[in-house]
Scaffold this motif. Structure first.
Motif, PDB file in Angstrom:
ATOM      1  N   LYS A  21      24.415  25.243  60.218  1.00 21.35           N
ATOM      2  CA  LYS A  21      23.766  23.673  60.086  1.00 21.35           C
ATOM      3  C   LYS A  21      24.180  22.876  61.227  1.00 21.35           C
ATOM      4  N   GLN A  22      22.993  22.427  61.711  1.00 19.85           N
ATOM      5  CA  GLN A  22      23.177  21.298  62.951  1.00 19.85           C
ATOM      6  C   GLN A  22      22.071  20.348  62.747  1.00 19.85           C
ATOM      7  N   GLY A  23      22.675  19.190  62.223  1.00 19.91           N
ATOM      8  CA  GLY A  23      21.759  18.099  61.774  1.00 19.91           C
ATOM      9  C   GLY A  23      20.903  18.411  60.644  1.00 19.91           C
ATOM     10  N   ASN A  24      19.761  18.280  60.791  1.00 17.49           N
ATOM     11  CA  ASN A  24      18.659  18.752  59.682  1.00 17.49           C
ATOM     12  C   ASN A  24      18.423  20.199  59.621  1.00 17.49           C
ATOM     13  N   LYS A  25      18.730  20.786  60.701  1.00 20.27           N
ATOM     14  CA  LYS A  25      18.263  22.247  60.890  1.00 20.27           C
ATOM     15  C   LYS A  25      19.375  23.120  60.297  1.00 20.27           C
ATOM     16  N   GLU A  26      18.769  24.334  59.707  1.00 23.07           N
ATOM     17  CA  GLU A  26      19.604  25.235  58.959  1.00 23.07           C
ATOM     18  C   GLU A  26      19.337  26.671  59.743  1.00 23.07           C
ATOM     19  N   TYR A  27      20.209  27.347  59.927  1.00 25.36           N
ATOM     20  CA  TYR A  27      19.956  28.769  60.612  1.00 25.36           C
ATOM     21  C   TYR A  27      20.753  29.811  59.670  1.00 25.36           C
ATOM     22  N   LYS A  28      20.130  30.720  59.419  1.00 27.07           N
ATOM     23  CA  LYS A  28      20.723  32.007  58.362  1.00 27.07           C
ATOM     24  C   LYS A  28      20.028  33.280  58.746  1.00 27.07           C
ATOM     25  N   LEU A  29      20.504  34.523  58.447  1.00 26.17           N
ATOM     26  CA  LEU A  29      20.002  35.650  58.540  1.00 26.17           C
ATOM     27  C   LEU A  29      18.761  35.735  57.813  1.00 26.17           C
ATOM     28  N   ARG A  30      17.742  36.343  58.083  1.00 25.44           N
ATOM     29  CA  ARG A  30      16.608  36.476  57.166  1.00 25.44           C
ATOM     30  C   ARG A  30      16.972  38.077  56.203  1.00 25.44           C
ATOM     31  N   THR A  31      16.548  38.163  55.101  1.00 22.41           N
ATOM     32  CA  THR A  31      16.768  39.224  54.365  1.00 22.41           C
ATOM     33  C   THR A  31      15.460  39.972  54.064  1.00 22.41           C
ATOM     34  N   ASP A  32      14.376  39.432  54.301  1.00 25.13           N
ATOM     35  CA  ASP A  32      12.924  40.257  54.330  1.00 25.13           C
ATOM     36  C   ASP A  32      12.945  41.111  55.146  1.00 25.13           C
TER      37      ASP A  32
END
Length: 368
Positions: free
Chosen positions: A19-30
């Motif tokens: 998470k950085q500020g209002n942005k969130e990064y994560k691995l896609r599971t689809d």
């Protein structure tokens, strides 16, 4: 290094996020994620923060051991395996050492031998003469061999740095199609396919020429390729999918290829040495300057490359970078260390080893 290991641990378990500020990064599971291949440090590097009997542990063993112990069984459970890139190898004896490490590690956790797979980066001139032997030593664990460019050229210069017949021109002129590089690629593909393992290519060309490079690689018989930036992946995939509809090209045996020792050492490379080439080398820290200064070459502009000239250009480049860089930058410190590597006198096999004590501090040392 520990933070990197934590990230790998989390990525394997699909629980990595940021998470950085209002942005969130994560691995896609689809979607299917790329296969993770860990690269351990080369045998020449230590990890001084972890000592064994009072001595720093090998960086190779530190990286491999942590990753394997914490993730090997999890990777297998998820349908993958503990896969590794093995860099900087110079001899089949180093491959034998890795094979011993693999067997010991697998036995230790109760995993069948042969589960580990290793891809060897053939990025030294000495390893190029021992491709068959390296594959043999890792025969139970080998995924294949990988071609590179810059590290291979660096090794070539390093090994023959005092021999006047091996002085190369500006690095931009030393492409993958010059005689000694072309021979190296053709021999690697033939060797891999004869032994039933994959041949891959590493490349870091600019966007406008990457398509042509990938086309050359797939037509040469490579089974896969690297790109230096995610934006290039689509181009590489398009070219390889079109010209390699099969999973690999092991059926291309390259029996027509006949590479001799002289071919691997053929430095009939068209090109020239320029001041612009010297400045580019200074900016990225290449030992090619040591070779040029040692042999006193003359640039295309008619200037002899001697100690005074090399140091003057180094100062100019360091001053320019330091002036443009952020406050507290270390360009002048880097120039002080690099000075000994451009005068044709002192020589360090690897800048990473030369700078290690400067860029790290022991802090809290773990002991085994």
């Amino acid at each position: 290094m520990i933070n990197g290991q934590v990230n790998l641990y989390d990525a394997i378990r699909r629980q990595i996020d940021f998470k950085q500020g209002n942005k969130e990064y994560k691995l896609r599971t689809d979607r299917t994620l790329p296969t993770l291949i860990a690269r351990a440090r080369g045998w020449h590097l230590d990890e001084k923060h972890f000592t064994v009997n009072g001595e720093p542990i090998s960086g190779s063993l530190f990286d491999f051991g942590l990753y394997f112990f914490h993730n090997a069984k999890e990777l297998v459970a998820r349908g993958f395996g503990p896969y590794f890139y093995l860099p900087k190898m110079e001899s089949h004896l180093e491959a034998r050492l890795w094979n011993d490490v693999f067997n010991l590690a697998q036995d230790y956790i109760g995993m069948p031998r042969g589960t580990i797979r290793g891809t060897v980066l053939i990025e030294t001139i000495s390893a190029a003469f021992e491709m068959d032997e390296i594959i043999y030593e890792l025969r139970e664990h080998s995924s294949g061999l990988n071609c590179g460019r810059w590290d291979y050229i660096f090794s070539f210069i390093k090994k023959f740095r005092k021999h006047p017949n091996f002085v190369l021109p500006d690095r931009s002129d030393v492409t993958m199609t010059v005689p000694f590089m072309d021979a190296y690629v053709r021999l690697l593909i033939k060797t891999c396919h004869r032994r039933g393992v994959h041949a891959m290519a590493a490349n870091d060309k600019a966007m406008e020429s990457v398509r042509a490079d990938k086309l050359r690689e797939v037509r040469a018989g490579h089974d896969g390729t690297w790109v230096a930036h995610p934006a290039l992946a689509a181009i590489a995939s398009e070219v390889f999918n079109k010209h390699m509809p099969t999973p690999n090209q092991l059926f291309i045996r390259r029996e027509d290829t006949h590479v001799t020792a002289n071919d691997l050492l053929n430095t009939n490379v068209p090109g020239k040495i320029t001041e612009e080439g010297i400045r580019k080398n200074l900016n990225i820290g290449l030992s090619q300057l040591w070779q040029w200064t040692y042999h006193g070459v003359t640039t295309a502009e008619g200037k002899k490359v001697d100690k005074a000239y090399a140091l003057r250009l180094l100062k100019e480049q360091a001053d320019s970078l330091a002036e443009k860089g952020p406050k507290g930058n270390k360009y002048q410190l880097a120039a002080r260390y690099f000075a000994g590597q451009v005068t044709g006198e002192d020589y360090a096999d690897f800048l990473t080893s030369l700078l290690y004590n400067e860029i790290s501090s022991a802090g809290q040392v773990s002991k085994l």
